[in-house]
Design an enzyme around this catalytic site. Sequence first.
Site, PDB file in Angstrom:
ATOM      1  N   ASN A 125      51.909  33.299  46.909  1.00 43.04           N
ATOM      2  CA  ASN A 125      50.601  32.662  46.757  1.00 43.04           C
ATOM      3  C   ASN A 125      50.611  31.196  47.189  1.00 43.04           C
ATOM      4  O   ASN A 125      49.585  30.654  47.600  1.00 43.04           O
ATOM      5  CB  ASN A 125      50.105  32.797  45.318  1.00 43.04           C
ATOM      6  CG  ASN A 125      49.726  34.234  44.983  1.00 43.04           C
ATOM      7  OD1 ASN A 125      49.483  35.046  45.871  1.00 43.04           O
ATOM      8  ND2 ASN A 125      49.687  34.559  43.697  1.00 43.04           N
ATOM      9  N   ARG A 166      43.925  39.019  53.169  1.00 44.06           N
ATOM     10  CA  ARG A 166      43.065  38.284  52.249  1.00 44.06           C
ATOM     11  C   ARG A 166      43.245  36.774  52.387  1.00 44.06           C
ATOM     12  O   ARG A 166      42.293  36.000  52.361  1.00 44.06           O
ATOM     13  CB  ARG A 166      43.407  38.717  50.811  1.00 44.06           C
ATOM     14  CG  ARG A 166      42.491  38.111  49.761  1.00 44.06           C
ATOM     15  CD  ARG A 166      41.189  38.863  49.672  1.00 44.06           C
ATOM     16  NE  ARG A 166      40.154  38.087  49.024  1.00 44.06           N
ATOM     17  CZ  ARG A 166      38.896  38.469  48.892  1.00 44.06           C
ATOM     18  NH1 ARG A 166      38.530  39.630  49.360  1.00 44.06           N
ATOM     19  NH2 ARG A 166      38.004  37.725  48.300  1.00 44.06           N
ATOM     20  N   ASP A 221      44.239  43.506  48.637  1.00 45.82           N
ATOM     21  CA  ASP A 221      44.375  44.436  47.512  1.00 45.82           C
ATOM     22  C   ASP A 221      43.062  45.094  47.138  1.00 45.82           C
ATOM     23  O   ASP A 221      42.000  44.482  47.198  1.00 45.82           O
ATOM     24  CB  ASP A 221      44.866  43.690  46.254  1.00 45.82           C
ATOM     25  CG  ASP A 221      46.356  43.461  46.289  1.00 45.82           C
ATOM     26  OD1 ASP A 221      47.013  44.086  47.113  1.00 45.82           O
ATOM     27  OD2 ASP A 221      46.825  42.653  45.481  1.00 45.82           O
ATOM     28  N   MET A 267      39.977  39.054  34.527  1.00 44.48           N
ATOM     29  CA  MET A 267      39.633  38.425  35.797  1.00 44.48           C
ATOM     30  C   MET A 267      39.389  39.408  36.949  1.00 44.48           C
ATOM     31  O   MET A 267      38.809  39.040  37.959  1.00 44.48           O
ATOM     32  CB  MET A 267      40.715  37.410  36.172  1.00 44.48           C
ATOM     33  CG  MET A 267      40.796  36.254  35.175  1.00 44.48           C
ATOM     34  SD  MET A 267      42.170  35.129  35.442  1.00 44.48           S
ATOM     35  CE  MET A 267      41.716  34.329  36.974  1.00 44.48           C
TER      36      MET A 267
END
Length: 436
Positions: free
Chosen positions: A23, A97, A121, A342
């Site tokens: 990330n 993404r 995802d 989330m």
Amino acid sequence: MGTFKIEGGHKLKGSITPQGAKNEALQILCAVLLTPEKVVISNIPDIVDVNKLINLLENFGVKIQKNGQGSYTFQADDVNLEYLESERFKVDGSGLRGSIMIVGPLLARFGKGYIPKPGGDKIGRRRLDTHFEGFMKLGAKFRFNKEDHFYGVEAKTLKGAYMLLDEASVTGTANIVMAAVLAEGKTTIYNAACEPYLQQLCKMLNRMGAKITGVGSNMLHIEGVKELGGTSHRMLPDMIEIGSWIGLAAMTKSELTIKGVSWDDLGVIPSVFRKLGITVERQGDDIHIPEHKNGYNVQSFIDGSILTISDAPWPGFTPDLLSIILVVATQANGSLLIHQKMFESRLFFVDKLIDMGAKIILCDPHRATVIGHDFKSDLQATTMTSPDIRAGVSLLIAALSAKGTSTIHNIEQIDRGYERIDERLQAIGAKIIRVD
């Protein structure tokens, strides 16, 4: 479609070193577009999603030199903006993404940034509004082509502004920061994400000549500068992988050492695993997990009510590790409520664990109650398909602890986030083979 064959029930032993943080990589690599000078980045994970982004940068004309394992030099001194509007870019950009984060740097330096609707995802809706609302606050005009699902922003000049983000989006904050560093005047971002990976981005940008204060808080102040220079940067170890190995050690009753974890950047992760009764020992900058011969006991709240573990923006518990917690809880002594706030689809892999014999009640798309076996009943091997990166690794951990030989299909999802996971697990005693 690739497959793992996993013979479960074996104890593991030794040490494992976490890869660089995925990330963080997706943010840091996009930042090289902000300067024509050389940027050297090390500890880059060799995984599918990151390699796709590196290829995307190369297609933009960024000069890329590999210096060694996980180390690259990038120089964006001759960026091909025509690629941005090509049919090839529509295909390349939609497959990742993280490609959304090229928009901020391109907008800041070249006055325009486009992106096809990103893929990634299948874990529920992840909207892009925060990104584009931030760009518009800086003075950009928004464009959207419904037929091609193509997003864009353009601006002759970006001007600093005050903005209160509607959500503390990590990628949204990163994108807006990268746009704001070259804007005229001062930008204030309130309700900014403050994850360690975003802190890493801000520190790197400051070394490049940016003026960002408030790093680590939810309010960032950015004084725009005219240009940025080169720098070098080393990425943090991947906290999601670190949490995965903690869970793996507990589930297989193995003694493992996780090397070089950057303890000070792990936040509440060690304490959350300790709430499940798992012993997490600090040894310098390593984590040592002793063999849990007698299992592990889930704590309850002070009033005796069932323990609930939920996700939240940093410094809360990361949503990427909730699936690991859920799997580990299947063999705990006690019960646990998992609350995934989330994302709306990340708990839909529990049917596969139920097939293996786990006692899980899926209350709704966001909550699951787990009644632990306390190792009195083994999970049973089965055939599964990985739905996404994190669920895939959770199922892999379940398979390594289960009785018999399991099969996991669609392991390309796992490869998107974990570097040579089969080879690294084999090195500590796992019985896992890859079948093409």
